[in-house]
Design a protein around this motif. Structure first.
Motif, PDB file in Angstrom:
ATOM      1  N   LEU A   1       0.839  -1.198   0.000  1.00 36.47           N
ATOM      2  CA  LEU A   1       0.000   0.000   0.000  1.00 36.47           C
ATOM      3  C   LEU A   1       0.876   1.249   0.000  1.00 36.47           C
ATOM      4  O   LEU A   1       1.904   1.296   0.676  1.00 36.47           O
ATOM      5  CB  LEU A   1      -0.911   0.012   1.230  1.00 36.47           C
ATOM      6  N   TYR A   2       0.459   2.251  -0.750  1.00 37.06           N
ATOM      7  CA  TYR A   2       1.183   3.527  -0.792  1.00 37.06           C
ATOM      8  C   TYR A   2       0.231   4.587  -1.344  1.00 37.06           C
ATOM      9  O   TYR A   2      -0.860   4.254  -1.848  1.00 37.06           O
ATOM     10  CB  TYR A   2       2.446   3.431  -1.652  1.00 37.06           C
ATOM     11  N   LEU A   3       0.633   5.826  -1.260  1.00 36.69           N
ATOM     12  CA  LEU A   3      -0.215   6.915  -1.739  1.00 36.69           C
ATOM     13  C   LEU A   3      -0.149   6.984  -3.260  1.00 36.69           C
ATOM     14  O   LEU A   3       0.934   7.106  -3.846  1.00 36.69           O
ATOM     15  CB  LEU A   3       0.241   8.246  -1.132  1.00 36.69           C
ATOM     16  N   ARG A   4      -1.302   6.907  -3.891  1.00 38.11           N
ATOM     17  CA  ARG A   4      -1.378   6.970  -5.351  1.00 38.11           C
ATOM     18  C   ARG A   4      -2.751   7.522  -5.726  1.00 38.11           C
ATOM     19  O   ARG A   4      -3.631   7.680  -4.871  1.00 38.11           O
ATOM     20  CB  ARG A   4      -1.205   5.584  -5.972  1.00 38.11           C
ATOM     21  N   MET A   5      -2.917   7.813  -6.998  1.00 38.41           N
ATOM     22  CA  MET A   5      -4.227   8.189  -7.534  1.00 38.41           C
ATOM     23  C   MET A   5      -4.595   7.193  -8.622  1.00 38.41           C
ATOM     24  O   MET A   5      -3.821   6.985  -9.542  1.00 38.41           O
ATOM     25  CB  MET A   5      -4.191   9.603  -8.108  1.00 38.41           C
ATOM     26  N   PRO A   6      -5.784   6.561  -8.572  1.00 35.22           N
ATOM     27  CA  PRO A   6      -6.755   6.662  -7.479  1.00 35.22           C
ATOM     28  C   PRO A   6      -6.239   5.997  -6.215  1.00 35.22           C
ATOM     29  O   PRO A   6      -5.354   5.132  -6.274  1.00 35.22           O
ATOM     30  CB  PRO A   6      -7.970   5.922  -8.035  1.00 35.22           C
TER      31      PRO A   6
ATOM     32  N   GLU B   1      -1.014   8.155   4.858  1.00 33.09           N
ATOM     33  CA  GLU B   1       0.406   8.084   4.511  1.00 33.09           C
ATOM     34  C   GLU B   1       1.252   8.796   5.566  1.00 33.09           C
ATOM     35  O   GLU B   1       2.322   8.302   5.956  1.00 33.09           O
ATOM     36  CB  GLU B   1       0.664   8.719   3.144  1.00 33.09           C
ATOM     37  N   ALA B   2       0.779   9.952   6.061  1.00 32.74           N
ATOM     38  CA  ALA B   2       1.528  10.678   7.095  1.00 32.74           C
ATOM     39  C   ALA B   2       1.663   9.834   8.361  1.00 32.74           C
ATOM     40  O   ALA B   2       2.729   9.806   8.995  1.00 32.74           O
ATOM     41  CB  ALA B   2       0.827  12.001   7.408  1.00 32.74           C
ATOM     42  N   ALA B   3       0.579   9.122   8.728  1.00 30.19           N
ATOM     43  CA  ALA B   3       0.630   8.250   9.905  1.00 30.19           C
ATOM     44  C   ALA B   3       1.613   7.100   9.684  1.00 30.19           C
ATOM     45  O   ALA B   3       2.345   6.711  10.606  1.00 30.19           O
ATOM     46  CB  ALA B   3      -0.766   7.715  10.225  1.00 30.19           C
TER      47      ALA B   3
ATOM     48  N   PHE C   1      -6.638   4.932   1.508  1.00 26.15           N
ATOM     49  CA  PHE C   1      -5.243   5.257   1.785  1.00 26.15           C
ATOM     50  C   PHE C   1      -4.931   6.624   1.163  1.00 26.15           C
ATOM     51  O   PHE C   1      -4.419   6.723   0.058  1.00 26.15           O
ATOM     52  CB  PHE C   1      -4.308   4.184   1.220  1.00 26.15           C
ATOM     53  N   GLY C   2      -5.272   7.664   1.930  1.00 23.16           N
ATOM     54  CA  GLY C   2      -5.033   9.034   1.484  1.00 23.16           C
ATOM     55  C   GLY C   2      -3.815   9.636   2.151  1.00 23.16           C
ATOM     56  O   GLY C   2      -3.011   8.952   2.786  1.00 23.16           O
TER      57      GLY C   2
ATOM     58  N   ASN D   1     -10.623  -3.344   2.820  1.00 22.84           N
ATOM     59  CA  ASN D   1     -10.603  -3.791   4.209  1.00 22.84           C
ATOM     60  C   ASN D   1      -9.196  -3.789   4.794  1.00 22.84           C
ATOM     61  O   ASN D   1      -9.011  -3.528   5.985  1.00 22.84           O
ATOM     62  CB  ASN D   1     -11.197  -5.202   4.296  1.00 22.84           C
ATOM     63  N   ASP D   2      -8.186  -4.080   3.969  1.00 21.86           N
ATOM     64  CA  ASP D   2      -6.804  -4.063   4.481  1.00 21.86           C
ATOM     65  C   ASP D   2      -6.393  -2.660   4.899  1.00 21.86           C
ATOM     66  O   ASP D   2      -5.634  -2.493   5.862  1.00 21.86           O
ATOM     67  CB  ASP D   2      -5.828  -4.640   3.453  1.00 21.86           C
ATOM     68  N   VAL D   3      -6.905  -1.642   4.198  1.00 22.31           N
ATOM     69  CA  VAL D   3      -6.601  -0.262   4.588  1.00 22.31           C
ATOM     70  C   VAL D   3      -7.288   0.069   5.917  1.00 22.31           C
ATOM     71  O   VAL D   3      -6.707   0.729   6.785  1.00 22.31           O
ATOM     72  CB  VAL D   3      -7.029   0.733   3.492  1.00 22.31           C
ATOM     73  N   VAL D   4      -8.527  -0.418   6.093  1.00 17.50           N
ATOM     74  CA  VAL D   4      -9.221  -0.233   7.384  1.00 17.50           C
ATOM     75  C   VAL D   4      -8.404  -0.869   8.509  1.00 17.50           C
ATOM     76  O   VAL D   4      -8.211  -0.266   9.576  1.00 17.50           O
ATOM     77  CB  VAL D   4     -10.632  -0.851   7.344  1.00 17.50           C
TER      78      VAL D   4
END
Length: 297
Positions: free
Chosen positions: A78-83, A116-118, A111-112, A88-91
């Motif tokens: 997981l990483y910051l991307r668009m879109p 990402e900052a966290a 994953f916004g 559920n894994d992000v939750v």
């Protein structure tokens, strides 16, 4: 995609049934590859809990929601991307980070930038490369701390202890506070003085008060200002409010037991509109409180 409905059969149906079974909505023996009434009932139950129109069929919207719900923490990088990545894994990631004191806001499965900052703060806190990418090393660190976050909600703990509990922690936990700049040395010294004022037998002391060289089992807490090299050790970013104690605990656990060392990075030499002396006292009080909470058994 073509809608999957009653009477259909094949790999696509088997995939839908497998995901429904993984979610506990369909018995494993019902995963026959044929879309029957049991499968349609499971689809309706899934749609009911996700606010989707209950048709008993799997259209593109239902399939997307089913795919999101089936992801488990560690299934993908997981990483910051668009879109944005979502699912559920992000939750699960957001909930774990929140339980460890790294605020992601309400777990929304997206994953916004806030998530990402966290992640970056968590990585820095554990001495990892803080690139904001949740890959193998970050998943391994989360797994090592699973006992601290599994089954828990985002943290809302008190940073303050009663006198008796704080005094007990100060007497049983040994650590050395030090700074390499005038302001951070002042914070370390004030923390040591506060600890001794609370309990004359305190084992939390500043480097200036050491009479012998620290042993390899003594936790060294380096208080730093922004821009100080971290040398690959866990770094806790100081922030007023909830979560500081949990982040300190995670860093201490990541430091290990042989020559353990962590750093606490203050935001600067001024707290709000206070002068330097009052700012140093504020950081000393809040850091000592958080350390006592983090060192509780």
């Amino acid at each position: 995609m073509d809608t999957i409905k009653t009477g259909d059969s094949g790999a696509a149906v088997r995939d839908v049934q497998g995901k429904l079974a993984a979610l506990g909505l369909l018995d494993a023996e019902a995963c026959t590859g044929t879309f029957d009434e049991a499968t349609a009932a499971a689809v309706r139950a899934f749609c009911r809990t996700h606010g989707i129109r209950e048709t008993g069929e799997v259209d593109e919207k239902t399939w997307s929601a089913l795919l999101d719900a089936s992801f488990q923490l560690g299934d993908r990088t997981l990483y910051l991307r668009m879109p944005f990545f979502h699912g559920n894994d992000v939750v699960q990631l957001q909930t774990a980070l929140g339980s460890l004191g790294f605020d992601c806001g309400n777990p929304d499965g997206i994953f916004g930038a806030h998530t990402e900052a966290a992640v970056r703060k968590f990585q820095l806190n554990l001495g990892l490369f803080n690139d904001g990418i949740v890959g193998a090393a970050t998943y391994a660190a989360l797994q090592n701390l699973k006992f601290s976050w599994a089954g828990k909600s985002p943290a809302h703990e008190s940073l303050y202890l009663g006198f008796a509990r704080a005094a007990d922690v100060l007497e049983t936990c040994t650590l050395c506070l030090f700074g390499t700049e005038e302001f951070t040395r002042s914070v370390a010294s004030r923390m040591s003085n506060l600890a001794l004022a609370t309990n004359p037998h305190s084992k939390i002391m500043s480097a200036d008060s050491l009479l012998v060289a620290p042993g390899d089992d003594m936790l060294m807490v380096h208080i730093v200002l922004p821009g100080t090299p971290s040398e690959g050790i866990p770094v806790v970013l100081y922030e007023d409010g909830e979560g500081l104690a949990l982040r300190l605990r995670s860093a201490i656990e990541a430091a290990g037991t042989t020559a353990p060392r962590i750093a606490v990075e203050l935001p600067g030499t001024q707290w709000e509109m206070a002068g330097e002396g009052r700012s140093a006292q504020h950081y000393a009080i809040t850091l000592l409180d958080a350390l006592c909470v983090s060192l509780l058994p």
